[in-house]
Design an enzyme around this catalytic site. Structure first.
Site, PDB file in Angstrom:
ATOM      1  N   GLY A 116       0.787  -1.229   0.000  1.00  8.15           N
ATOM      2  CA  GLY A 116       0.000   0.000   0.000  1.00  8.15           C
ATOM      3  C   GLY A 116       0.816   1.275   0.000  1.00  8.15           C
ATOM      4  N   HIS A 117       2.144   1.179   0.028  1.00  9.49           N
ATOM      5  CA  HIS A 117       2.983   2.397   0.128  1.00  9.49           C
ATOM      6  C   HIS A 117       4.072   2.354  -0.918  1.00  9.49           C
ATOM      7  CE1 HIS A 117       5.464   5.552   2.070  1.00  9.49           C
ATOM      8  NE2 HIS A 117       4.331   5.891   2.632  1.00  9.49           N
ATOM      9  N   PHE A 118       3.929   2.678  -2.026  1.00 11.70           N
ATOM     10  CA  PHE A 118       2.700   2.924  -2.774  1.00 11.70           C
ATOM     11  C   PHE A 118       2.614   1.840  -3.834  1.00 11.70           C
ATOM     12  CE2 PHE A 118       4.150   7.006  -1.121  1.00 11.70           C
ATOM     13  CZ  PHE A 118       3.026   7.454  -0.469  1.00 11.70           C
TER      14      PHE A 118
END
Length: 142
Positions: A49-51
C-alpha cells in the site's frame, strides 16, 4: 558480521513482519555505537500500500529500523536482558532521500547520553553512502 537475523531475534522481541534489521555489522569496544543492515525487498508488507505503483519505504519504518538496531546494543547488555525498549521521543528527524526495494540500508546508532532511565542516540540511515534519514531518538527500557 557480528549477529545474523536469527541471533538478533534472540536479543530483541521483534518478529516478521516487524523485524526491520537483518544483521549487525559493528559494535564499538565501548558499547556506545552499533551499525546494522536492512535489506529492503519488494516482498515486504508495507509495499502493498505504500505505494502500489511506486514503492517507497515509509520514513517511520526507517526510524523503527534504526531504533531496533539500537535495541540490539542495549538489550544485549546482561543487565537489560528480557527487557523491552520503548520509544521515548524522536527529535530533529530529517528524511533526505527515498528508500526503495533493492536498496541496502546502513543503520548507524550512537548512544550519547542516558538520564533517569532514558537513553539518547544520534541515528543515521544511508544507502550507498547517501544519507536518507538522520536525527535523534530516545528510548526507555521497561
Amino acid at each position: 558480521m557480528i549477529y545474523n537475523s536469527n541471533q538478533i531475534q534472540e536479543i530483541i522481541p521483534h518478529r516478521y513482519p516487524f523485524l526491520l534489521v537483518d544483521r549487525i555489522d559493528y559494535i564499538s569496544d565501548d558499547k556506545t555505537e552499533i551499525v546494522g543492515t536492512k535489506c529492503v525487498s519488494a516482498n515486504e508488507m508495507q509495499f502493498l500500500g505504500h505505494f502500489p505503483n511506486k514503492h517507497v519505504m515509509p520514513g517511520v519504518l526507517i526510524v523503527e529500523a534504526l531504533a531496533q538496531t539500537g535495541c540490539v546494543l542495549l538489550l544485549n547488555n546482561e543487565e537489560n536482558k528480557n527487557k523491552i525498549a520503548y520509544f521515548a521521543g524522536i527529535n530533529n528527524m530529517r528524511f533526505k532521500n527515498q528508500v526503495i526495494p533493492g536498496d541496502t540500508l546502513k543503520l548507524e546508532v550512537k548512544f550519547t547520553n542516558s538520564k533517569l532511565g532514558i537513553y539518547f542516540a544520534n541515528v543515521k540511515a544511508s544507502v550507498n553512502e547517501r544519507v536518507v534519514a538522520q536525527g535523534e531518538i530516545m528510548c526507555a527500557l521497561g
